[in-house]
Design a protein around this motif. Structure first.
Motif, PDB file in Angstrom:
ATOM      1  N   GLU A   1       8.997 -17.800 -29.193  1.00  0.00           N
ATOM      2  CA  GLU A   1       9.989 -17.464 -28.163  1.00  0.00           C
ATOM      3  C   GLU A   1       9.863 -16.021 -27.702  1.00  0.00           C
ATOM      4  OE1 GLU A   1      12.147 -19.446 -26.625  1.00  0.00           O
ATOM      5  OE2 GLU A   1      11.233 -21.133 -27.696  1.00  0.00           O
ATOM      6  N   ASN A   2       9.219 -15.179 -28.512  1.00  0.00           N
ATOM      7  CA  ASN A   2       9.069 -13.773 -28.150  1.00  0.00           C
ATOM      8  C   ASN A   2       7.810 -13.478 -27.359  1.00  0.00           C
ATOM      9  OD1 ASN A   2      11.471 -12.873 -29.427  1.00  0.00           O
ATOM     10  ND2 ASN A   2      10.459 -12.936 -31.412  1.00  0.00           N
ATOM     11  N   LEU A   3       6.989 -14.508 -27.117  1.00  0.00           N
ATOM     12  CA  LEU A   3       5.798 -14.312 -26.302  1.00  0.00           C
ATOM     13  C   LEU A   3       6.192 -13.956 -24.879  1.00  0.00           C
ATOM     14  CD1 LEU A   3       3.380 -17.136 -27.493  1.00  0.00           C
ATOM     15  CD2 LEU A   3       2.875 -14.695 -27.433  1.00  0.00           C
ATOM     16  N   ALA A   4       5.578 -12.897 -24.370  1.00  0.00           N
ATOM     17  CA  ALA A   4       5.938 -12.414 -23.042  1.00  0.00           C
ATOM     18  C   ALA A   4       4.828 -12.641 -22.038  1.00  0.00           C
ATOM     19  CB  ALA A   4       6.261 -10.919 -23.107  1.00  0.00           C
ATOM     20  N   ASP A   5       3.708 -13.244 -22.466  1.00  0.00           N
ATOM     21  CA  ASP A   5       2.585 -13.414 -21.557  1.00  0.00           C
ATOM     22  C   ASP A   5       2.538 -14.828 -20.992  1.00  0.00           C
ATOM     23  OD1 ASP A   5       1.870 -14.794 -23.774  1.00  0.00           O
ATOM     24  OD2 ASP A   5       0.284 -13.428 -24.388  1.00  0.00           O
ATOM     25  N   LEU A   6       1.487 -15.113 -20.270  1.00  0.00           N
ATOM     26  CA  LEU A   6       1.294 -16.431 -19.685  1.00  0.00           C
ATOM     27  C   LEU A   6       0.432 -17.262 -20.626  1.00  0.00           C
ATOM     28  CD1 LEU A   6       0.546 -15.356 -15.996  1.00  0.00           C
ATOM     29  CD2 LEU A   6       2.742 -16.042 -16.982  1.00  0.00           C
ATOM     30  N   THR A   7       0.976 -18.347 -21.121  1.00  0.00           N
ATOM     31  CA  THR A   7       0.259 -19.205 -22.054  1.00  0.00           C
ATOM     32  C   THR A   7      -0.229 -20.448 -21.333  1.00  0.00           C
ATOM     33  OG1 THR A   7       1.622 -18.432 -23.897  1.00  0.00           O
ATOM     34  CG2 THR A   7       0.396 -20.483 -24.217  1.00  0.00           C
TER      35      THR A   7
ATOM     36  N   SER B   1      -1.135 -23.804 -11.835  1.00  0.00           N
ATOM     37  CA  SER B   1      -0.096 -23.603 -10.832  1.00  0.00           C
ATOM     38  C   SER B   1       1.265 -23.461 -11.494  1.00  0.00           C
ATOM     39  CB  SER B   1      -0.092 -24.766  -9.838  1.00  0.00           C
ATOM     40  OG  SER B   1       0.959 -24.625  -8.907  1.00  0.00           O
ATOM     41  N   ARG B   2       1.518 -24.287 -12.508  1.00  0.00           N
ATOM     42  CA  ARG B   2       2.807 -24.235 -13.206  1.00  0.00           C
ATOM     43  C   ARG B   2       2.989 -22.919 -13.941  1.00  0.00           C
ATOM     44  NH1 ARG B   2       4.766 -24.521 -18.110  1.00  0.00           N
ATOM     45  NH2 ARG B   2       2.689 -24.713 -19.027  1.00  0.00           N
ATOM     46  N   VAL B   3       1.939 -22.477 -14.633  1.00  0.00           N
ATOM     47  CA  VAL B   3       2.055 -21.272 -15.455  1.00  0.00           C
ATOM     48  C   VAL B   3       2.162 -20.015 -14.603  1.00  0.00           C
ATOM     49  CG1 VAL B   3       0.818 -19.810 -17.106  1.00  0.00           C
ATOM     50  CG2 VAL B   3       0.900 -22.281 -17.455  1.00  0.00           C
ATOM     51  N   THR B   4       1.343 -19.925 -13.569  1.00  0.00           N
ATOM     52  CA  THR B   4       1.318 -18.703 -12.761  1.00  0.00           C
ATOM     53  C   THR B   4       2.380 -18.685 -11.675  1.00  0.00           C
ATOM     54  OG1 THR B   4      -0.320 -19.654 -11.238  1.00  0.00           O
ATOM     55  CG2 THR B   4      -1.146 -18.437 -13.152  1.00  0.00           C
ATOM     56  N   GLY B   5       2.882 -19.869 -11.314  1.00  0.00           N
ATOM     57  CA  GLY B   5       3.883 -19.919 -10.264  1.00  0.00           C
ATOM     58  C   GLY B   5       3.308 -19.862  -8.863  1.00  0.00           C
ATOM     59  N   VAL B   6       1.993 -19.968  -8.731  1.00  0.00           N
ATOM     60  CA  VAL B   6       1.375 -19.960  -7.400  1.00  0.00           C
ATOM     61  C   VAL B   6       1.116 -21.394  -6.968  1.00  0.00           C
ATOM     62  CG1 VAL B   6       0.300 -17.735  -7.869  1.00  0.00           C
ATOM     63  CG2 VAL B   6      -1.005 -19.828  -8.246  1.00  0.00           C
ATOM     64  N   GLY B   7       0.911 -21.576  -5.681  1.00  0.00           N
ATOM     65  CA  GLY B   7       0.703 -22.915  -5.146  1.00  0.00           C
ATOM     66  C   GLY B   7      -0.683 -23.451  -5.468  1.00  0.00           C
ATOM     67  N   ILE B   8      -0.815 -24.775  -5.364  1.00  0.00           N
ATOM     68  CA  ILE B   8      -2.095 -25.418  -5.625  1.00  0.00           C
ATOM     69  C   ILE B   8      -3.161 -24.894  -4.675  1.00  0.00           C
ATOM     70  CG2 ILE B   8      -3.347 -27.601  -5.431  1.00  0.00           C
ATOM     71  CD1 ILE B   8      -1.902 -27.410  -8.005  1.00  0.00           C
ATOM     72  N   ASP B   9      -2.773 -24.548  -3.439  1.00  0.00           N
ATOM     73  CA  ASP B   9      -3.765 -24.047  -2.491  1.00  0.00           C
ATOM     74  C   ASP B   9      -4.386 -22.742  -2.971  1.00  0.00           C
ATOM     75  OD1 ASP B   9      -1.337 -22.782  -2.236  1.00  0.00           O
ATOM     76  OD2 ASP B   9      -1.519 -22.453  -0.080  1.00  0.00           O
ATOM     77  N   GLN B  10      -3.586 -21.874  -3.594  1.00  0.00           N
ATOM     78  CA  GLN B  10      -4.130 -20.631  -4.139  1.00  0.00           C
ATOM     79  C   GLN B  10      -5.010 -20.898  -5.355  1.00  0.00           C
ATOM     80  OE1 GLN B  10       0.031 -18.593  -3.854  1.00  0.00           O
ATOM     81  NE2 GLN B  10      -1.465 -16.935  -4.050  1.00  0.00           N
ATOM     82  N   VAL B  11      -4.634 -21.899  -6.141  1.00  0.00           N
ATOM     83  CA  VAL B  11      -5.467 -22.278  -7.284  1.00  0.00           C
ATOM     84  C   VAL B  11      -6.800 -22.832  -6.775  1.00  0.00           C
ATOM     85  CG1 VAL B  11      -5.661 -23.804  -9.279  1.00  0.00           C
ATOM     86  CG2 VAL B  11      -3.468 -22.730  -8.741  1.00  0.00           C
TER      87      VAL B  11
ATOM     88  N   ALA C   1     -13.379 -24.491 -21.048  1.00  0.00           N
ATOM     89  CA  ALA C   1     -13.239 -24.724 -22.483  1.00  0.00           C
ATOM     90  C   ALA C   1     -11.791 -25.001 -22.858  1.00  0.00           C
ATOM     91  CB  ALA C   1     -13.741 -23.505 -23.264  1.00  0.00           C
ATOM     92  N   PRO C   2     -11.550 -26.016 -23.687  1.00  0.00           N
ATOM     93  CA  PRO C   2     -10.177 -26.278 -24.141  1.00  0.00           C
ATOM     94  C   PRO C   2      -9.718 -25.188 -25.096  1.00  0.00           C
ATOM     95  CG  PRO C   2     -11.729 -27.693 -25.277  1.00  0.00           C
ATOM     96  CD  PRO C   2     -12.508 -26.970 -24.227  1.00  0.00           C
ATOM     97  N   GLY C   3      -8.411 -25.035 -25.190  1.00  0.00           N
ATOM     98  CA  GLY C   3      -7.845 -24.036 -26.095  1.00  0.00           C
ATOM     99  C   GLY C   3      -6.504 -23.552 -25.587  1.00  0.00           C
ATOM    100  N   THR C   4      -5.863 -22.712 -26.370  1.00  0.00           N
ATOM    101  CA  THR C   4      -4.606 -22.084 -25.976  1.00  0.00           C
ATOM    102  C   THR C   4      -4.913 -20.647 -25.577  1.00  0.00           C
ATOM    103  OG1 THR C   4      -3.323 -23.455 -27.500  1.00  0.00           O
ATOM    104  CG2 THR C   4      -2.276 -21.443 -26.698  1.00  0.00           C
ATOM    105  N   TYR C   5      -4.661 -20.330 -24.345  1.00  0.00           N
ATOM    106  CA  TYR C   5      -4.996 -19.012 -23.804  1.00  0.00           C
ATOM    107  C   TYR C   5      -3.722 -18.205 -23.551  1.00  0.00           C
ATOM    108  CZ  TYR C   5      -9.569 -21.145 -22.831  1.00  0.00           C
ATOM    109  OH  TYR C   5     -10.776 -21.797 -22.932  1.00  0.00           O
TER     110      TYR C   5
END
Length: 388
Positions: free
Chosen positions: A158-164, A181-191, A216-220
């Protein structure tokens, strides 16, 4: 006597004169020797006095200096460094590096004013059995926390402040686009624009502009100001590093990733992955179409649980391995390390068929002949009948 009654002077003899001179020389030497002894004694006394003064300054000087306003270095290093009392004050963010040690992490927290010292932090770290599982990322914490509380805060997601960004093995590019798109909050067109910039994302030339298999799969964990382009670059770089570490030649990268994605999408148990890889190699060597429903689902954009029909298997897509021989033009999903290992070390098997006969237990039967494969089909049909 003379006329005045005084005794006349008598001239000394030569022997008497010599004795007189020797006595005078001895007296002079004795006097000089006495003077030298006096000087030496004075010097010795002076040395002893000076030595005594220095001894007193050496043995008692530290106490004298430590009582002044400016403490000596000896006094500072001997004072124990105590933990902050907590609970903490001003909010602050700290970043935990991907590869760190308790000492480096402690130094990071000290620099941010979170804990009092590296020593205090490493002692608390050693007492916490969960501390080694602190994940990389940027965390919201507070200045002047107790070391144990700081560790607890870093263990709390809960204390993570970055984009996961969570990329699971088996995801497709459209699914990853949705996640970015969900994580960054930008539209699909920008992605989409980020995906199109292959120079910035570092997609290798041999990929032909296709990202499937290269993410590559993983948690970033990314900083709050990270862009989709930077995120894609990290995923691609991770895959390239993995392939290079496995010794995969540049000209073999696409084939290896494509085979691994087919193995990945079969949903098999770990112990069956190498067997599936062997079936793929055996069919390719024989010039037999791979005939995998997973490629048809990919071509149609269907989920993994979609039941492929005979009509679907007639789809003209180049990804349809019923209609086309050989491998599809690219991978059809992200691939796990286990799938890659299976492709690079397939089972020693002559099987050219495999079928999951129980989707619940994920039991797979391998067959060397079509007759054996027919038995597997019967077993699968029996499972369907029993489970509606």
């Amino acid at each position: 006597m003379d006329e005045q009654g005084a005794a006349p002077e008598v001239a000394p003899t030569r022997g008497e004169a010599s004795r007189s001179r020797r006595d005078a020389v001895r007296a002079e030497r004795a006097k000089a020797a006495k003077q030298r002894r006096t000087v030496l004694l004075s010097v010795l006394v002076g040395v002893l006095v000076i030595g005594a003064v220095f001894y007193l300054m050496w043995t008692r000087g530290a106490d004298m200096f430590s009582s002044t306003d400016e403490p000596s270095l000896v006094a500072v290093t001997k004072d124990p460094v105590v933990d902050f009392p907590g609970p903490g004050g001003e909010p602050v963010q700290v970043t935990v590096a991907a590869e760190t040690t308790p000492e480096l992490l402690g130094a990071t927290l000290v620099d941010a004013g979170v804990v009092s010292s590296v020593e205090v932090f490493t002692a608390a770290y050693a007492e916490s059995p969960d501390a080694p599982s602190i994940a990389p990322g940027t965390y919201n914490v507070f200045r002047q926390m107790r070391a144990a509380d700081a560790i607890a805060a870093l263990l709390d997601p809960e204390n993570l402040a970055d984009l996961t960004v969570e990329v699971k093995a088996g995801l497709t590019v459209p699914e990853i686009k949705t996640e970015l798109s969900r994580v960054t909050g930008v539209g699909i067109d920008q992605v989409d624009e980020a995906f199109a910039d292959t120079a910035s994302t570092g997609l290798p030339d041999e990929a032909g502009g296709r990202y499937e298999g290269w993410l590559a799969p993983g948690t970033y964990h990314f900083g709050l100001d990270s862009t989709p382009t930077q995120m894609l670059a990290t995923m691609v770089a991770t895959t390239v590093e993995t392939l290079d570490g496995l010794g995969v030649a540049v000209e073999d990268r696409v084939a290896v990733l494509t085979k691994a994605s087919l193995v990945e999408k079969e949903g098999a148990l770990p112990e069956d992955l190498a067997g599936i890889a062997a079936v793929i190699d055996n069919r390719l060597a024989a010039g037999t179409n791979l005939q995998r429903d997973s490629t048809v689902r990919y071509a149609l954009g269907r989920p993994d649980d979609y039941a492929v029909t005979q009509a679907d298997r007639q789809d003209p897509s180049e990804y349809n391995t019923f209609a086309n021989a050989g491998l599809p033009p690219s991978a059809i999903s992200t691939v796990s390390a286990e799938a890659l290992q299976a492709v690079l070390a397939p089972a020693d098997s002559d099987a050219v068929y495999f079928l999951m006969v129980d989707p619940v237990t994920r039991e797979i039967q391998f067959s060397d002949t079509y007759t054996e494969y027919q038995d597997s089909l019967k077993a699968y049909q029996a499972w369907l009948d029993a489970n509606g």
